[in-house]
Scaffold this motif. Structure first.
Motif, PDB file in Angstrom:
ATOM      1  N   ARG A  82     -10.374  -8.847  -5.335  1.00  0.00           N
ATOM      2  CA  ARG A  82      -9.196  -9.677  -4.856  1.00  0.00           C
ATOM      3  C   ARG A  82      -9.196  -7.816  -3.982  1.00  0.00           C
ATOM      4  N   PHE A  83      -8.363  -8.509  -2.896  1.00  0.00           N
ATOM      5  CA  PHE A  83      -8.226  -6.889  -1.875  1.00  0.00           C
ATOM      6  C   PHE A  83      -6.675  -7.232  -1.196  1.00  0.00           C
ATOM      7  N   ALA A 112     -12.614 -14.656  -1.381  1.00  0.00           N
ATOM      8  CA  ALA A 112     -12.186 -13.349  -2.495  1.00  0.00           C
ATOM      9  C   ALA A 112     -10.667 -13.883  -2.020  1.00  0.00           C
ATOM     10  N   GLN A 113      -9.846 -12.653  -3.032  1.00  0.00           N
ATOM     11  CA  GLN A 113      -8.569 -13.320  -3.127  1.00  0.00           C
ATOM     12  C   GLN A 113      -7.493 -12.173  -2.313  1.00  0.00           C
ATOM     13  N   ILE A 114      -6.747 -12.592  -1.608  1.00  0.00           N
ATOM     14  CA  ILE A 114      -5.672 -11.803  -1.460  1.00  0.00           C
ATOM     15  C   ILE A 114      -4.541 -11.204  -1.708  1.00  0.00           C
ATOM     16  N   LEU A 115      -4.643  -9.972  -1.892  1.00  0.00           N
ATOM     17  CA  LEU A 115      -3.174 -10.108  -2.979  1.00  0.00           C
ATOM     18  C   LEU A 115      -2.083  -9.552  -2.188  1.00  0.00           C
ATOM     19  N   PRO A 138       3.352   1.402  -2.549  1.00  0.00           N
ATOM     20  CA  PRO A 138       3.862   0.075  -3.697  1.00  0.00           C
ATOM     21  C   PRO A 138       4.012  -1.071  -4.757  1.00  0.00           C
ATOM     22  N   GLN A 139       4.150  -1.777  -3.420  1.00  0.00           N
ATOM     23  CA  GLN A 139       3.765  -3.328  -3.911  1.00  0.00           C
ATOM     24  C   GLN A 139       2.446  -3.550  -3.400  1.00  0.00           C
ATOM     25  N   LEU A 140       1.102  -3.131  -2.924  1.00  0.00           N
ATOM     26  CA  LEU A 140       0.040  -3.055  -3.106  1.00  0.00           C
ATOM     27  C   LEU A 140      -0.251  -2.877  -4.883  1.00  0.00           C
ATOM     28  N   SER A 141       0.307  -1.397  -4.905  1.00  0.00           N
ATOM     29  CA  SER A 141       0.278  -1.415  -7.595  1.00  0.00           C
ATOM     30  C   SER A 141       0.355  -2.260  -7.581  1.00  0.00           C
ATOM     31  N   ALA A 142       1.658  -3.010  -7.568  1.00  0.00           N
ATOM     32  CA  ALA A 142       2.529  -3.475  -7.967  1.00  0.00           C
ATOM     33  C   ALA A 142       1.843  -5.293  -8.103  1.00  0.00           C
ATOM     34  N   ALA A 143       1.099  -5.794  -7.497  1.00  0.00           N
ATOM     35  CA  ALA A 143       0.145  -6.845  -6.933  1.00  0.00           C
ATOM     36  C   ALA A 143      -0.840  -6.712  -7.835  1.00  0.00           C
ATOM     37  N   ILE A 144      -1.564  -5.556  -7.862  1.00  0.00           N
ATOM     38  CA  ILE A 144      -2.868  -5.008  -8.632  1.00  0.00           C
ATOM     39  C   ILE A 144      -2.080  -5.287  -9.773  1.00  0.00           C
ATOM     40  N   ALA A 145      -1.025  -4.705 -10.468  1.00  0.00           N
ATOM     41  CA  ALA A 145      -0.325  -4.587 -11.632  1.00  0.00           C
ATOM     42  C   ALA A 145      -0.418  -6.078 -12.628  1.00  0.00           C
ATOM     43  N   ASN A 146       0.033  -7.436 -11.417  1.00  0.00           N
ATOM     44  CA  ASN A 146       0.180  -8.536 -11.808  1.00  0.00           C
ATOM     45  C   ASN A 146      -0.419  -9.452 -11.792  1.00  0.00           C
TER      46      ASN A 146
END
Length: 147
Positions: A82-83, A112-115, A138-146
């Motif tokens: 995921r990237f 690969a899956q785009i975040l 923060p958008q990346l952090s949220a995408a990783i968490a979700n």
């Protein structure tokens, strides 16, 4: 706790500086970062990648990223990855952020899956590249968490 591989493509140091600022911030968010200034696929153990790259010359990858791109081209299945991508470029050029765009496309082609959509930072903007990237984080952090 998640681990993130921060893969740097930097010719003049701007992408490297942005990546280092992001790593510092991510570490405060309970995310462990492995920063790769001379990226090698065998060193990327986590399945979460952040590619931070500038564009060099006529839309090319920076020299330090070329061996890594060659390694990616040899892969047939990166579906476990995921990237996200951050591109740093100058919009006065026709090849604005081509390294970031091409890197994103290569990873997608390999499964690969785009975040998140690629963040394209224009060095001609008033905001400093690292400030723009930190606002996006923060958008990346949220995408990783979700995911």
């Amino acid at each position: 706790m998640s681990n993130i591989e921060i893969i740097i493509g930097s010719q003049m140091g701007s992408a490297e500086y942005v990546a280092e600022q992001l790593a510092e911030d991510l570490n405060t968010r309970s995310l462990t970062c492995n920063v790769h200034e001379q990226p090698d696929l065998s060193d990327c153990q986590s399945n979460i990648w952040l590619l931070v790259t500038s564009t060099y010359g006529a839309g090319d990858y920076p020299e330090n990223l070329l061996p890594f791109i060659s390694q990616l081209n040899e892969q047939s299945d990166l579906s476990h990855i995921r990237f996200a991508v951050i591109g740093i470029g100058d919009s006065s050029y026709d090849t604005y952020n081509h390294a970031a765009i091409n890197g994103e496309q290569l990873l997608i082609e390999k499964g690969a899956q785009i975040l998140l959509p690629t963040l394209k930072i224009d060095v001609l903007d008033e905001a400093l590249p690292e400030d723009t990237a930190l606002e996006w984080l923060p958008q990346l952090s949220a995408a990783i968490a979700n995911h």
